[in-house]
Scaffold this motif. Sequence first.
Motif, PDB file in Angstrom:
ATOM      1  N   THR A 103       0.842  -1.194   0.000  1.00 57.37           N
ATOM      2  CA  THR A 103       0.000   0.000   0.000  1.00 57.37           C
ATOM      3  C   THR A 103       0.881   1.250   0.000  1.00 57.37           C
ATOM      4  O   THR A 103       1.876   1.302   0.719  1.00 57.37           O
ATOM      5  CB  THR A 103      -0.914   0.002   1.235  1.00 57.37           C
ATOM      6  N   TYR A 104       0.517   2.214  -0.812  1.00 59.50           N
ATOM      7  CA  TYR A 104       1.350   3.405  -0.995  1.00 59.50           C
ATOM      8  C   TYR A 104       0.505   4.661  -0.849  1.00 59.50           C
ATOM      9  O   TYR A 104      -0.673   4.679  -1.196  1.00 59.50           O
ATOM     10  CB  TYR A 104       1.995   3.379  -2.390  1.00 59.50           C
ATOM     11  N   VAL A 105       1.142   5.704  -0.331  1.00 67.65           N
ATOM     12  CA  VAL A 105       0.490   7.004  -0.307  1.00 67.65           C
ATOM     13  C   VAL A 105       1.197   7.875  -1.342  1.00 67.65           C
ATOM     14  O   VAL A 105       2.413   8.085  -1.255  1.00 67.65           O
ATOM     15  CB  VAL A 105       0.570   7.641   1.095  1.00 67.65           C
ATOM     16  N   GLY A 106       0.437   8.338  -2.331  1.00 69.92           N
ATOM     17  CA  GLY A 106       0.999   9.217  -3.352  1.00 69.92           C
ATOM     18  C   GLY A 106       0.588  10.649  -3.077  1.00 69.92           C
ATOM     19  O   GLY A 106      -0.414  10.912  -2.404  1.00 69.92           O
ATOM     20  N   LEU A 107       1.389  11.582  -3.585  1.00 70.59           N
ATOM     21  CA  LEU A 107       1.047  12.997  -3.459  1.00 70.59           C
ATOM     22  C   LEU A 107       0.796  13.542  -4.856  1.00 70.59           C
ATOM     23  O   LEU A 107       1.571  13.282  -5.786  1.00 70.59           O
ATOM     24  CB  LEU A 107       2.200  13.769  -2.797  1.00 70.59           C
TER      25      LEU A 107
END
Length: 492
Positions: free
Chosen positions: A126-130
């Motif tokens: 799981t990744y958090v992108g900006l």
Amino acid sequence: MKNWMTILARRYEEARRQYPNDKLMVLFDIDGTILDMRYMMLYVLRAFDREHATAHFAELDVEELNIHENQLADFLERRGLPAAERERLAAWYEKNRWAPSAVMESHRPFQGVLEVIRWFQIQPQTYVGLNTGRPEFLRTDTLRSLNALAEEYRVEFASELLFMNPSSWDHDIVQAKVAGVRRFEAEGFRVVAFIDNEPANLKAVAEADPEHKILLLHADTLFESHPRFIPERSVSGREYALSSLVTERQLPRHVQFIWQGVNDGANLRQFLASNITWGEVDVRQDPAAQRLLVDCEGFSESSGPGREDAAYFEEHLSAFQRQGKSLLIDLHDPACLDGVIDALERCGIAEDRLCFKAEPPRLEERGIRLLAAAFPRAGLQCSVDFLVPMFQASPEQAEKFLRRLSGWGVNRFGVGWPFARQRGLLERIRAWGYRVAVEEVPDLEAFLQATLLLPDAIASDFNFPQWCYYGQGTGQRRYRYEVAGGVRGHLL
Ligand SMILES: [Mg+2]
């Protein structure tokens, strides 16, 4: 209407179930979504005052800045500043708002948002992108300032997960947002949700996603575009609360959860009926009856031995055994050491289901070594809050203390909430090779924040009505080292 974080959690879980091996991404805008831009405005306006020896904003409170950061002109007019001064201010603001010093010193995250980001970052695959409208030339400053804010939350933002506006400032932002979503998708991420405060950005992403694959969340903070652009299917919210996002079954499985203060009948019943495996009991010797009492308060007229609701250790122990629970024993009195060891050996509880509090002023070196020898595979935990100042001032000395305790058989160190949040403290203890427990966690929100620190164990009274847990501990620290010097005396 349901809470936006709850809806996000549900969408994320669905996606995980449907695509167990995919790289899932939650995509955040930055300004007005992660960062509360009012602090930047206040900082730049105050800097103007300082630089020009004026006092326009001396009394200004951040709460009064209820405008989007691009709408300063109206605000200045409302404050009755003369036209010439307004112009001078606007020019100053434009020139300075993105200066590296302002970016580094004035940016502040909304409460809870970095915890939410951390929660996603510790989930597998799981990744958090900006996805930001800021132009490319701010890449280094953006990452540096965000990572400085994020450090104490163990959050890290990587350059490859940051999409910036390829055009210059305030140009083509809406198209850039769509391009950001597409870029991450092209790189193999499955974008589960996109969070932005600007209605126009959400509208553009909604139009680019006719199959509704992406959950749209509107951060209802301060925004510039008209609210009529908010897509019908998007969900608005303002508060980033872990307790709305995380459910009990999503808790990390390798962390031990400990229900503190399982002393009286009511708490014992609550604990036995719960999913929590570990219960902590406080044990004392009842001098009159020559039996072991479970009690944290100590003896007084009203709560002394022989009272009707007195709970006895052996009965507690059988109840734990019957339900397959594990036991953390806080021995308040070295006089009960032999009795506790005998009782445990008689009932045959497995050693890996046992843990002891090893507090040097109570048990002294001799008592701690005795427990370690009697139950070599049990946990032996010592609270080290009294060392917290030393971790900063003289880490070598602190490590020496821990090494000494470890030599006695202590195999886990306890740190009280909120010391546990201190930057680098838990990491340091773990880097020295020790296990860590976070103790005395007061409520559900703090408990969830503690899970984000990924300690080996977390202890709490479990008074979490949101999860139907009604632990009845006092919520206060049961035991303190009153004189730190005295403790050190035991160790040196
Ligand atoms: Mg924004």
